[in-house]
Design a protein around this motif. Sequence first.
Motif, PDB file in Angstrom:
ATOM      1  N   ALA A  27       0.834  -1.204   0.000  1.00 41.11           N
ATOM      2  CA  ALA A  27       0.000   0.000   0.000  1.00 41.11           C
ATOM      3  C   ALA A  27       0.869   1.255   0.000  1.00 41.11           C
ATOM      4  CB  ALA A  27      -0.927  -0.018   1.214  1.00 41.11           C
ATOM      5  N   LEU A  28       1.955   1.223   0.774  1.00 39.50           N
ATOM      6  CA  LEU A  28       2.875   2.353   0.829  1.00 39.50           C
ATOM      7  C   LEU A  28       3.525   2.604  -0.526  1.00 39.50           C
ATOM      8  CD1 LEU A  28       4.531   4.470   2.436  1.00 39.50           C
ATOM      9  CD2 LEU A  28       6.162   2.629   2.952  1.00 39.50           C
ATOM     10  N   MET A  29       3.962   1.554  -1.191  1.00 42.29           N
ATOM     11  CA  MET A  29       4.623   1.715  -2.490  1.00 42.29           C
ATOM     12  C   MET A  29       3.659   2.233  -3.550  1.00 42.29           C
ATOM     13  SD  MET A  29       7.574   1.017  -1.562  1.00 42.29           S
ATOM     14  CE  MET A  29       8.762  -0.064  -0.766  1.00 42.29           C
ATOM     15  N   GLU A  30       2.435   1.741  -3.547  1.00 44.60           N
ATOM     16  CA  GLU A  30       1.439   2.222  -4.504  1.00 44.60           C
ATOM     17  C   GLU A  30       1.213   3.717  -4.332  1.00 44.60           C
ATOM     18  OE1 GLU A  30      -1.999  -0.140  -3.868  1.00 44.60           O
ATOM     19  OE2 GLU A  30      -1.263  -1.860  -5.025  1.00 44.60           O
ATOM     20  N   GLN A  31       1.171   4.164  -3.092  1.00 46.27           N
ATOM     21  CA  GLN A  31       0.963   5.587  -2.820  1.00 46.27           C
ATOM     22  C   GLN A  31       2.196   6.399  -3.214  1.00 46.27           C
ATOM     23  OE1 GLN A  31      -0.273   6.286   1.210  1.00 46.27           O
ATOM     24  NE2 GLN A  31      -0.684   8.463   0.884  1.00 46.27           N
ATOM     25  N   ALA A  32       3.379   5.873  -2.897  1.00 48.22           N
ATOM     26  CA  ALA A  32       4.619   6.614  -3.144  1.00 48.22           C
ATOM     27  C   ALA A  32       4.904   6.791  -4.623  1.00 48.22           C
ATOM     28  CB  ALA A  32       5.784   5.902  -2.463  1.00 48.22           C
ATOM     29  N   LEU A  33       4.481   5.848  -5.456  1.00 47.80           N
ATOM     30  CA  LEU A  33       4.805   5.899  -6.879  1.00 47.80           C
ATOM     31  C   LEU A  33       3.804   6.717  -7.697  1.00 47.80           C
ATOM     32  CD1 LEU A  33       6.039   2.221  -7.414  1.00 47.80           C
ATOM     33  CD2 LEU A  33       7.421   4.302  -7.308  1.00 47.80           C
ATOM     34  N   LYS A  34       2.778   7.261  -7.038  1.00 40.79           N
ATOM     35  CA  LYS A  34       1.865   8.152  -7.749  1.00 40.79           C
ATOM     36  C   LYS A  34       2.587   9.451  -8.080  1.00 40.79           C
ATOM     37  CE  LYS A  34      -2.361   6.361  -5.566  1.00 40.79           C
ATOM     38  NZ  LYS A  34      -3.485   6.662  -4.655  1.00 40.79           N
ATOM     39  N   PHE A  40       7.968  -8.506  -9.435  1.00 39.59           N
ATOM     40  CA  PHE A  40       7.617  -7.716  -8.250  1.00 39.59           C
ATOM     41  C   PHE A  40       8.022  -6.257  -8.460  1.00 39.59           C
ATOM     42  CE2 PHE A  40       8.397 -12.095  -6.904  1.00 39.59           C
ATOM     43  CZ  PHE A  40       7.173 -12.388  -6.337  1.00 39.59           C
ATOM     44  N   GLU A  41       7.633  -5.750  -9.625  1.00 41.77           N
ATOM     45  CA  GLU A  41       8.058  -4.416 -10.052  1.00 41.77           C
ATOM     46  C   GLU A  41       7.629  -3.328  -9.070  1.00 41.77           C
ATOM     47  OE1 GLU A  41       8.358  -2.094 -14.310  1.00 41.77           O
ATOM     48  OE2 GLU A  41       6.575  -3.296 -13.890  1.00 41.77           O
ATOM     49  N   LEU A  42       6.445  -3.455  -8.495  1.00 41.79           N
ATOM     50  CA  LEU A  42       5.964  -2.446  -7.548  1.00 41.79           C
ATOM     51  C   LEU A  42       6.915  -2.333  -6.367  1.00 41.79           C
ATOM     52  CD1 LEU A  42       3.791  -0.513  -6.392  1.00 41.79           C
ATOM     53  CD2 LEU A  42       2.709  -2.539  -5.366  1.00 41.79           C
ATOM     54  N   LEU A  43       7.285  -3.451  -5.783  1.00 38.08           N
ATOM     55  CA  LEU A  43       8.176  -3.434  -4.627  1.00 38.08           C
ATOM     56  C   LEU A  43       9.565  -2.938  -5.013  1.00 38.08           C
ATOM     57  CD1 LEU A  43       7.219  -6.862  -2.976  1.00 38.08           C
ATOM     58  CD2 LEU A  43       6.401  -4.583  -2.352  1.00 38.08           C
ATOM     59  N   VAL A  44      10.074  -3.402  -6.135  1.00 38.69           N
ATOM     60  CA  VAL A  44      11.423  -3.037  -6.560  1.00 38.69           C
ATOM     61  C   VAL A  44      11.514  -1.542  -6.854  1.00 38.69           C
ATOM     62  CG1 VAL A  44      13.176  -3.370  -8.355  1.00 38.69           C
ATOM     63  CG2 VAL A  44      11.928  -5.343  -7.425  1.00 38.69           C
TER      64      VAL A  44
END
Length: 361
Positions: free
Chosen positions: A179-186, A300-304
């Motif tokens: 959830a944190l990564m999804e928010q951070a990559l916006k 796992f592109e989102l995490l990376v």
Amino acid sequence: MQVMRDLSYVGGEPKLEATLKQEFSDFQVDEELGFELAGEGDHLWLNVRKTDLSTTDVARRLAEGCGVKLKTIGYSGMKDRRGECTQWFSLPLTSQEEAKLVNVEGDGLVEVLQTQRNTRKLKIGSHKSNHFKILLRNCAGSRLDFDQRLDSVKALGAPNYFGLQRFGRNMSNMAQVEALMEQALKPEADVIALRGQMGRVKRGMLFSAARSYVFNHLLSKRIRDGNWNSYVAGDVLNLNGTSRFFAPREPEVWDSELQRRLEEFDIHISGPLAGKKDSKDRYASSSEAADMEEVVLKEFELLVKGLAHFDVLASRRSLRFLPVDLSWNWPDTDTSDLLIEFKLPRGTYATSLLREICLTG
């Protein structure tokens, strides 16, 4: 989301079963520093035996009982809650204040075994190894099958998976970090503000969970492919017992001397801990090994991408470990209990060894 049981096993998923941690004394861990203390200084180091408490539980007790701030308490590693574990802590306490330790031992869950003074605070990752003594109860399956799987670990080592505890109860750390990564990559995200929404310890725990999850899946793939403990062109190697890495001068060339060292566990194949890549890193994988790693990293592109976005530096970790002084016996001919003892270097998980032996409940 995959959990530990979905990851590959070197010897195939065990058909054997046993009960782990039925009693606290069934899971004993002794932390070994591997260095001498100064015998003087502003920091009091304590060797503590804890029962049914986490490492952070003990740290809070020390802070509250001795009247110091929690952030001044030092410890090297996290130890299992359900078990009897000895480990070292440090705190800034004068000789006159040592009597306050009596406030920590009240209910018998914490026992101070030894105190020594040192000039520095105990830092994370400082200790050398952990000595385990584990009693598996109600072993279901033949003793011969248990012995054979233990013999295999003794000969081949075990996959250096991160343990389930790294990911939080019910994989909660993974849900939070995704959830944190999804928010951070916006595009409109304020990374500095996101950092500020959680403490340094919490943030580090989530980033660690993300890297561990990706690493476990890379290791699982290499086990499936049959090359988790053999060299592939472009692999980066880890020198046993250290955080030092190196790569052959010519990735396509693998000589008999390196093969001997690999077979004798002097060096190990390593895998990536995802993060921001340093252009000056001389020990990035290349050739065929890099291609294999990239397949998992893209999965796992989102995490990376998120880890790199938060400036978490990429690193590496050995794909295997060899337990030191691994031994086992069946203490009672009338029961199905199995006693296993071994030492592991810091950062490795006893549960990653046990999963190669049997399924535990």
